[in-house]
Design an enzyme around this catalytic site. Structure first.
Site, PDB file in Angstrom:
ATOM      1  N   GLU A  59     -40.849  16.407 -32.911  1.00  0.00           N
ATOM      2  CA  GLU A  59     -40.392  16.830 -31.586  1.00  0.00           C
ATOM      3  C   GLU A  59     -41.364  17.809 -30.942  1.00  0.00           C
ATOM      4  O   GLU A  59     -41.541  17.804 -29.714  1.00  0.00           O
ATOM      5  CB  GLU A  59     -38.991  17.428 -31.683  1.00  0.00           C
ATOM      6  CG  GLU A  59     -37.896  16.405 -32.001  1.00  0.00           C
ATOM      7  CD  GLU A  59     -37.884  15.913 -33.447  1.00  0.00           C
ATOM      8  OE1 GLU A  59     -38.573  16.540 -34.299  1.00  0.00           O
ATOM      9  OE2 GLU A  59     -37.211  14.912 -33.747  1.00  0.00           O
ATOM     10  N   HIS A 128     -25.563  16.283 -34.709  1.00  0.00           N
ATOM     11  CA  HIS A 128     -25.486  15.211 -33.718  1.00  0.00           C
ATOM     12  C   HIS A 128     -24.465  15.515 -32.623  1.00  0.00           C
ATOM     13  O   HIS A 128     -24.112  14.642 -31.851  1.00  0.00           O
ATOM     14  CB  HIS A 128     -25.118  13.879 -34.390  1.00  0.00           C
ATOM     15  CG  HIS A 128     -26.182  13.328 -35.285  1.00  0.00           C
ATOM     16  ND1 HIS A 128     -26.526  13.897 -36.472  1.00  0.00           N
ATOM     17  CD2 HIS A 128     -27.011  12.254 -35.148  1.00  0.00           C
ATOM     18  CE1 HIS A 128     -27.493  13.197 -37.047  1.00  0.00           C
ATOM     19  NE2 HIS A 128     -27.812  12.191 -36.265  1.00  0.00           N
TER      20      HIS A 128
HETATM   21  C1  LIG Z   1     -35.931  16.489 -36.740  1.00  0.00           C
HETATM   22  C2  LIG Z   1     -35.264  15.163 -36.617  1.00  0.00           C
HETATM   23  N1  LIG Z   1     -35.653  14.331 -35.643  1.00  0.00           N
HETATM   24  C3  LIG Z   1     -35.056  13.142 -35.501  1.00  0.00           C
HETATM   25  C4  LIG Z   1     -34.060  12.738 -36.323  1.00  0.00           C
HETATM   26  C5  LIG Z   1     -33.375  11.372 -36.123  1.00  0.00           C
HETATM   27  N2  LIG Z   1     -33.654  10.499 -37.262  1.00  0.00           N
HETATM   28  C6  LIG Z   1     -32.801  10.376 -38.295  1.00  0.00           C
HETATM   29  S1  LIG Z   1     -33.424   9.432 -39.526  1.00  0.00           S
HETATM   30  C7  LIG Z   1     -34.843   9.155 -38.676  1.00  0.00           C
HETATM   31  C8  LIG Z   1     -35.922   8.320 -39.282  1.00  0.00           C
HETATM   32  C9  LIG Z   1     -36.372   8.879 -40.588  1.00  0.00           C
HETATM   33  O1  LIG Z   1     -37.315   8.042 -41.164  1.00  0.00           O
HETATM   34  P1  LIG Z   1     -37.873   8.283 -42.624  1.00  0.00           P
HETATM   35  O2  LIG Z   1     -38.328   9.699 -42.749  1.00  0.00           O
HETATM   36  O3  LIG Z   1     -38.869   7.235 -42.883  1.00  0.00           O
HETATM   37  O4  LIG Z   1     -36.630   8.136 -43.587  1.00  0.00           O
HETATM   38  P2  LIG Z   1     -35.742   6.820 -43.858  1.00  0.00           P
HETATM   39  O5  LIG Z   1     -34.596   6.893 -42.887  1.00  0.00           O
HETATM   40  O6  LIG Z   1     -36.595   5.635 -43.676  1.00  0.00           O
HETATM   41  O7  LIG Z   1     -35.245   6.978 -45.250  1.00  0.00           O
HETATM   42  C10 LIG Z   1     -34.810   9.796 -37.436  1.00  0.00           C
HETATM   43  C11 LIG Z   1     -35.871   9.732 -36.411  1.00  0.00           C
HETATM   44  C12 LIG Z   1     -33.680  13.643 -37.338  1.00  0.00           C
HETATM   45  N3  LIG Z   1     -32.701  13.342 -38.219  1.00  0.00           N
HETATM   46  N4  LIG Z   1     -34.301  14.833 -37.465  1.00  0.00           N
END
Ligand SMILES: Cc1ncc(C[n+]2csc(CCOP(=O)(O)OP(=O)(O)O)c2C)c(N)n1
Ligand SMILES: Cc1ncc(C[n+]2csc(CCOP(=O)(O)OP(=O)(O)O)c2C)c(N)n1
Ligand SMILES: [Mg+2]
Ligand SMILES: [Mg+2]
Lengths: 324, 389, 389, 324
Positions: A59, A128
Site C-alpha cells: 500500500e 475488514h
Molecule cells: C496489508 C494488506 N493488504 C492487502 C490485503 C488483502 N489481501 C488478503 S490476502 C491477499 C493476497 C495475499 O497473497 P499471498 O501473500 O501470496 O498469500 P496467499 O493468499 O496466496 O496464501 C491480499 C492482497 C491484506 N490482507 N493485507
C-alpha cells in the site's frame, strides 16, 4: 436506471477514464478480477493494463507511486482493498500526499484519489470493517468524502477525480449492493464538498454520513410515526466540513445528533459536537449527542450487529435529546 | 504401524529448479543440493497430509452451509505445510498467515479452534503460547516482524547456539508470495540478516496473491531475495513433502545453532480460489489448475507408498493403512461439524473486555450503557439493530 | 579554458571492490568492469566540486552565525553528487534526499534557494519542475516511491526506449545507506524491478546514518540488494568523480532505453557530522575520519589535474585555473550570504495558503481570526506568543 | 534535585532497566549517541547493546519487532526519533499493537512503550514538530500519555514501562531542557492515567497537556493579575481520559478552554468539548473554546511562534469565554 452503488462507481470511473487520458486506476486485484468488490469490473479490458494497473501487494507503494505519477501529470485513482489495509500507506498519505502542495507553495498539485471501502456490517473478519475517517479528516491537506447512495457515488467519484486536491474517497461497503436511480451526466450534481439535507424536520437534526445514512433515514421515519419531526443531513464531505448546512439546521431545531460507526472517542462526532456547541451555544436545547461504535476494536462478526450503532440506538438517543 | 523411513531409489537428479526428492510419479530420488532427511515417518506424513486436506474440505463445506463466513483453503499446499511443520522442535515458535491450517494441525491445535475466526465468533481462537503457534495474521506481512522480534528475544534468552538441542530455539514464520512485496516483510528480512537472528522465513509461493500472478510482484525467483539481504535462500518443490521437510529442518537447525536466517521458497499452487469468497475463474485458466493438480502432493506420496518396494524394504502399504486414515478423516469431519456449531457466540460484553488490561472508566460506562440499552424496551424492536444493509 | 578529457594512464586494475578510475594519488587507471566515459570535461568537474564544497562550507558558516537553523553537510560526497549529476540528460528527473546540494548545483538551481528550508523560511524552496529537481525529502526513503511513480509516468508517456535520445527520459533518485532499511525503499526496488522502470537508485553509502554504522543496517554490500530484486547493482568508489559519472551514465542510458532499473552504491564518507546539530565525536573515532580525509575526492582530481601529463596531452593545469575557481568561490560565498539574509520571512497568511487548491471556508475563517488576532491589542504583548520554551 | 526533563527521563529509564531485566530500549541512534535528544545517554554503556539496541532505520521494524519481543516476555521501550517519523510504524501500532490483547481474549499482553518527542517550538524543519496524538487517542487499545515537567517525566515513564498495556509516551520536546525538582523513588506518584489540577481557580477551567501546560500556567498568572481566577488542569493522560477531574472543575467554573498545538479540526479539544458540553450541559455558561494550531501543515520555523497557540491567544479566548 436503477443500479447498485458498485455499478455506479464503476460507471463513474469508466467515464473518468474515457474523459481524460491522464486518469489511471491502480491497486491490488483491480484489473483482471475487477477488484474484490468488482468496482473496477471490466475497466482493464476496456482501457488496458497501462491505465488500469494491477499493482504489487504494497500500500505504501501504491500511494507513493501515485504521488510520483501525479508529479508527472497523471491523475491516479488508487484502490485500497479494505479499510484495515490503508495503514501501511499512512506515511505517504500524511507526510507526503497531504503536504506537497503546501510545501511547494502551490507549485505541486497532486490530484490523487484514494478509494477505500470502509465500515462494517457485512460479516467480515477483522481489519475488514474499520472506520478510519478521523485519521484523514484530522490531516490538513486532504479532502475526505463519502457517499451514501448510487447517485452520489457516481457523481462524487467523478468530482473527486476532477478535483486538484488529494481526496480520500470512502465507500460504505455495506451499501455497495444497494440499488438506486442514477441519472446520467447531463445533470449538475451538488458540489462534493457540500452536505445535503435528505429530509426536512423541525424537532432535531440528525447528522450522518456514508454507512449510517440509511439507518438515519429509517430512524427519522420511525420517529415521524411517533410525531417527531427529524431533519436528516447527509454530510457527504467530512473534510472540508460543510458547517453552514449543519448550523442552519441546528439553529432551527435546537437539537443535534451525530451517528457514525467509528469509535466514540475522537470520532467524527467529536468535532461536530465541538463546533455546534460553540456556534449554536444559545440555541441548543440539548447537548449534541453521539451514536457511535464503542471504544474497542471492531468486534467479530457475530457481534457486529450488536456493537454497531443502528436505528434503535439512534431512536434511544433521540428520546434522550428530546427529554432535555 | 511400522515406522517407514525414506530411502532414495537411484535415478537422475534435477540440475537446477526447486529441490525435489519425490517426483509426481512417486519416485524418490536424491538431490545433490540437500541431504534426504535420515529419519522420516512417511506414513505419518501422509496421514497428516490426508487429514489436513480433509479438514480443509470440511471447512469449505461448513462455509457453504453458512456456518463459516469465509474459508481460505490450503488445498495443494499440504506438503509444504506438513513438511515444514515436521521440522519443528517443540520449543520452536511459529508465526502463521491465515492459511496455515496444516501447520496448526501438526502443532496439535484442536482444529475446531481454527474455525472461530472465520465463523466470526472470535478474533483469535487459541492460546498462542500453548502450542507455540501464533494467532493468524490477516494483515499481509505483519507477522514477519513479530517473528524477528521473537527471534531477538531468543538471542537475549540465550537459547540460540548454546549447543543444547532441547533448549536451542528458532522461529518459523510463514508468508505468501504476495507478502514479499510489503515493506514490512523486507524490513524483517534485513533485521534478521543484520542481527543474524534464528528466524526461518517459509514462503509458500502458491503462484497467486488473490488474482495477481507472481510476475506482478517480482521478476526473479523468491529465494533470490534473500541473497540481497545477505542470507541463504533455497527453493524446494513445495508439493514434495520430503523436500519441504528437509529444507526446513536444515534451516531451523542452522538457526538454532546461531547460523542465522534462511528464506525457503516452497514452489506450490493454490488449487482453490483465494478464499471461498473469491472466484478464480475470473483471472486464471483452468488448464493451469489442471497442470498443478497432476503434481498433487498427496498423490505422489500415495504412489510412493503403494508402489511395491516404494517404502524402504517393506513393500507397498496395505489397505488397512488407508482405511485407518479414512476412519480418522470421518472422525475429524464429525468433530469439526459438531465443534463448529458448538462454538459459543460470545457475550456482548466480550466486545469490551480485554481492550485494556483493566477496563477504563469510560469503557465501563459504555459497556453499562450498552447493556442497559440491550436490556431496555428497545431490545424488542432490536432485530434491526446494526446491520442495516 | 581548454576542454580536458579523461584518458587513462596505464596501471594495474583492482580485481574487485568498488569500481575506481582515479586513485587517491590522482592516478587514472582503467577498470575492466566499466568503460571510462569518453567525453568528460575534467576541469568543469573539478570546478563544480570545488564550488559545491564552498557552498557547503559557507552554509555551515551561516548556520554558526544563526542564519540557518540546521545544515546537513555534503563534505566528502562532492564526487558522488557531481559525478552522478553530470550523467543526467536535461529531461531526466531527479529526486533528492536533503543532502544533494551538489546535484542541485549542477542542475542549475540558485544555491540560495537551498537555504530557505534550513533557515525556516519555507518548506520547499524551488520549483521542482523548472530544473527537474524534486523538493528535498526529509522522511527517509519516501522519495524512492515518488521516483518509481514518476518512472511509471515516463513509460506511459512513451518516453522510454523510443530510441530518440532527446526524448527518452530516466529518473535518478538519491538515497542514503540508512534509507536502505526503510520498507518503502524496498517497495520502490521491487516495483521498479517488476515493472522494469527507468529508475536509477543512487545510494551514497557514506558509512553512517547519523550514529549508526552501515553494519547496523546490513551485513552485505549495498549493491547486492539489487540482485535480490532482480536488477543490476554496481559499486563504485564514491570519491572518484569519474567512476560515479561513468556508472550513472551507463545506468541512466540503460534506463532511458528501456533496460530497467539499476542500484548504484557510491562508497564514500560523510566527513562532517550528520548535520550541524549532531556531534559525531560521540560515536566515531577521528582516526576513521582522518583515513577518509586522505581519500578526499577533490584532492585526487586536483592531483591528477596538476600532475604533469595528468590530463590528456596538455600537461598540468596552471594557476590561473585555480585562481578563477577561487574567484568564483568568493562570488558564490557572497551570493549565499547576501541571498540568505535577503530570504523573505513569509507572511503569516502563507501558513494557510496552498493547503488546498482553494482555501476552504473554515480555513478562511481561521485565517481571518488569526489576522484579526495579530492586528488586535494582543499583538503588543505578542512578543511571547508561541514558543514558550 | 533540579534537573531537565531529558535527565529525568534518562533517570527514569535507567531505573526501569535496573529494576527489571526484561526491560529493553530500542530505536535509531539511542545507543552510542544516546538519542538525538540524549534521553538515553549513557544507558547502552551501562546496560549493554543487547538491552539498549541501536536499530536499523525502519520504524515499522522497531514497533513490529517490539511486539515480537513482548510476545517473548520482554518489555520494550521504543524511541521514535521525531513525531513526524512515527507514520511508517502506524500499521504495526494500529493493526497489531493496539489489538492483540483483545484479539487473543486477554492471553497476549504487550507491555510496549513508544516514546515520541512531539510538538513544535524548537525551530526545527518540517516533520520535526508534529502533534499526532489524536491518531493514537482515537485508537482503542492504546494508552496515550504526555508529561509537562521533569517530575512527571520521571514518574510517568516508569509507570508506562510498568504498565501492561501499550503506551504511546509523548514527550514535549520544547520543554526537554526545562529544569524542575525531581524527588526520588520514595514518593508515591499520581497514577499516570489521572489528570492533575495544577492551579485552583473559580472563573474558568483551562485544560492543557504536554507542551501547552507552561503557557496555560502563564496565562492563568496573567489573568490573575486582572482579577480572573483560572483553574489549570494538566491532563497528563490523553487516553484513557480522566473525565472526572475535568468535569468536577468545569462543573464549578462553568467555563472550559482547551489548548493544544495540533490542528483544530478533530484535534484533542474536539473530544473534550464534546464530552463537556454533554456532561455539563446545564452548567456551562459559555461554550467550550479551543485554542489550537490551525488546519494547515506545521509551518516553517520562522512562522511557528506566530502559528502556535500561545499565552496571548489563550487570554484572548478567555476574554471571549468570559464575555458570554
Ligand atoms: C496489508 C494488506 N493488504 C492487502 C490485503 C488483502 N489481501 C488478503 S490476502 C491477499 C493476497 C495475499 O497473497 P499471498 O501473500 O501470496 O498469500 P496467499 O493468499 O496466496 O496464501 C491480499 C492482497 C491484506 N490482507 N493485507
Ligand atoms: C522515516 C524517518 N525516520 C527517521 C528519520 C531521522 N533521520 C534523519 S536522517 C537519518 C539518517 C539517514 O541516514 P542515511 O540514509 O544514511 O543518509 P545520510 O544522512 O547519511 O545522508 C535519520 C535516522 C527520518 N528523517 N525519517
Ligand atoms: Mg500466494
Ligand atoms: Mg548515510
Amino acid at each position: 436506471m436503477s443500479i447498485s452503488m458498485v455499478k455506479a462507481l464503476n460507471n463513474g470511473l469508466r467515464k473518468a477514464l474515457a474523459d481524460d487520458p491522464k486518469v489511471l486506476l491502480m491497486g491490488e486485484d483491480i484489473g483482471r478480477l475487477g477488484g474484490v468488490f468488482r468496482v473496477t469490473d471490466g475497466l482493464q479490458k476496456e482501457f488496458g493494463s497501462l491505465r488500469v494497473i494491477d499493482t504489487p501487494l504494497g500500500e505504501a507503494g501504491i500511494v507513493g507511486s501515485a504521488i510520483g505519477l501525479a508529479l508527472r501529470g497523471y491523475r491516479p485513482v488508487c484502490e485500497i482493498q479494505f479499510d484495515g489495509f490503508v495503514y501501511p500507506a499512512v506515511n505517504q498519505i500524511i507526510s507526503q500526499l497531504a503536504k506537497l502542495r503546501h510545501r511547494s507553495g502551490g507549485v505541486i498539485t497532486l490530484p490523487v484519489v484514494i478509494r477505500i471501502p470502509f465500515g462494517g456490517g457485512i460479516g467480515s473478519i477483522e481489519h475488514h470493517s474499520e472506520s478510519p475517517e478521523v485519521y484523514f479528516a484530522h490531516t490538513a491537506g486532504l479532502k475526505v468524502v463519502t457517499c451514501s447512495n448510487p447517485q452520489d457515488a457516481y457523481d462524487m467519484i467523478r468530482q473527486a477525480v476532477d478535483d486538484d486536491d488529494p481526496v480520500i474517497f470512502l465507500e460504505p461497503k455495506r451499501h455497495y449492493w444497494t440499488k438506486g436511480e442514477v441519472t446520467d451526466e447531463t445533470s449538475t450534481p451538488t458540489p462534493f464538498d457540500r452536505a445535503r439535507v435528505l429530509r426536512a424536520g423541525t424537532d432535531a437534526t440528525l447528522i450522518a454520513y456514508g454507512p449510517m445514512v440509511p439507518a438515519a433515514l429509517e430512524a427519522a421515519d420511525a420517529a415521524a410515526e411517533e410525531g417527531r419531526s427529524v431533519e436528516v443531513i447527509d454530510l457527504r464531505s467530512l473534510s472540508p466540513l460543510d458547517l453552514d448546512t449543519v448550523r442552519e439546521s441546528v439553529h432551527r431545531t435546537g437539537r443535534a445528533l451525530v451517528a457514525h460507526e467509528a469509535s466514540l472517542s475522537h470520532g467524527f462526532g467529536a468535532e461536530l459536537a465541538a463546533r455546534i456547541q460553540q456556534e449554536e451555544f444559545h440555541f441548543l436545547e440539548a447537548p449534541v449527542l453521539r451514536i457511535t461504535g464503542y471504544d474497542t476494536p471492531y468486534p467479530p462478526s457475530r457481534l457486529e450487529s450488536d456493537w454497531l450503532p443502528g436505528v434503535d440506538r439512534i431512536l434511544d438517543a433521540l428520546d434522550h435529546s428530546l427529554s432535555y | 504401524m511400522p515406522r517407514k523411513q525414506a530411502k532414495p531409489t537411484a535415478g537422475a537428479e534435477p540440475a537446477d529448479g526447486p529441490i525435489q526428492f519425490l517426483s509426481p510419479d512417486g519416485l524418490l530420488e536424491p538431490d545433490s543440493r540437500l541431504e534426504l532427511p535420515p529419519a522420516v515417518d512417511l506414513l505419518a506424513l501422509y496421514r497428516d497430509m490426508a487429514l489436513v486436506r480433509r479438514l480443509d474440505t470440511e471447512a469449505i463445506a461448513l462455509q457453504r452451509q453458512g456456518e463459516l463466513g469465509l474459508w481460505p483453503s490450503l488445498r495443494g499446499q499440504e506438503a509444504a505445510q506438513v513438511g515444514a511443520a515436521y521440522a519443528l522442535a517443540e520449543q520452536d515458535m511459529v508465526f502463521p498467515t491465515y492459511r496455515e491450517h496444516g501447520v496448526a494441525w501438526c502443532r496439535g491445535l484442536d482444529p475446531v479452534s481454527l474455525l472461530g475466526l472465520f465463523r466470526g465468533s472470535t478474533l483469535g481462537g487459541w492460546n498462542p503460547y500453548e502450542r507455540r503457534f501464533g494467532l493468524y495474521t490477516l494483515v499481509i506481512g505483519a507477522q514477519t516482524l513479530h517473528a524477528v522480534g521473537y527471534g531477538m528475544g531468543l538471542v537475549r534468552d540465550d537459547v540460540v547456539g548454546s549447543g543444547d538441542d532441547t533448549r536451542d530455539t528458532a522461529v518459523l514464520v510463514f508468508l505468501g508470495d504476495g507478502a514479499l512485496s510489503e515493506g514490512e516483510t523486507n524490513e524483517a528480512f534485513l533485521w534478521a540478516a543484520a542481527q543474524n537472528l534464528p528466524v526461518v522465513f517459509f514462503c509458500q509461493n502458491n503462484q497467486w496473491a488473490i488474482s495477481a500472478p507472481y510476475s506482478v510482484q517480482s521478476r526473479v525467483p523468491v529465494a533470490q531475495r534473500a541473497a540481497g539481504f545477505g542470507f541463504p535462500g533455497v527453493s524446494v518443490d513445495g508439493n514434495d513433502v520430503l523436500a519441504c521437510l528437509a529444507a526446513t529442518r536444515e534451516a531451523l537447525t542452522r538457526a538454532r545453532s546461531g547460523g542465522g536466517p534462511t528464506l525457503i521458497e516452497a514452489v506450490t499452487y493454490r488449487i482453490n480460489a483465494h478464499t471461498t469468497a473469491d472466484d478464480a475463474t475470473r483471472y486464471r485458466p483452468s488448464a493451469e489448475t489442471d497442470e498443478w493438480a497432476a503434481k498433487d502432493p498427496l498423490e505422489r506420496l500415495r504412489l510412493h507408498l503403494t508402489a511395491s518396494g516404494g517404502v524402504g524394504d517393506t513393500g507397498g502399504v496395505g489397505e488397512e493403512y488407508f482405511a485407518d486414515i479414512e476412519r480418522r478423516e470421518q472422525e475429524l469431519a464429525e468433530h469439526l461439524r459438531a465443534g463448529c456449531r458448538a462454538l459459543p457466540v460470545p457475550d456482548h460484553a466480550s466486545s469490551f473486555e480485554n481492550t485494556y488490561a483493566d477496563m477504563p472508566a469510560e469503557l465501563k460506562r459504555q459497556l453499562a450503557e450498552h447493556s442497559e440499552f440491550l436490556a431496555s424496551g428497545f431490545l424488542a424492536a432490536g432485530q434491526e439493530i446494526g446491520a442495516t444493509r
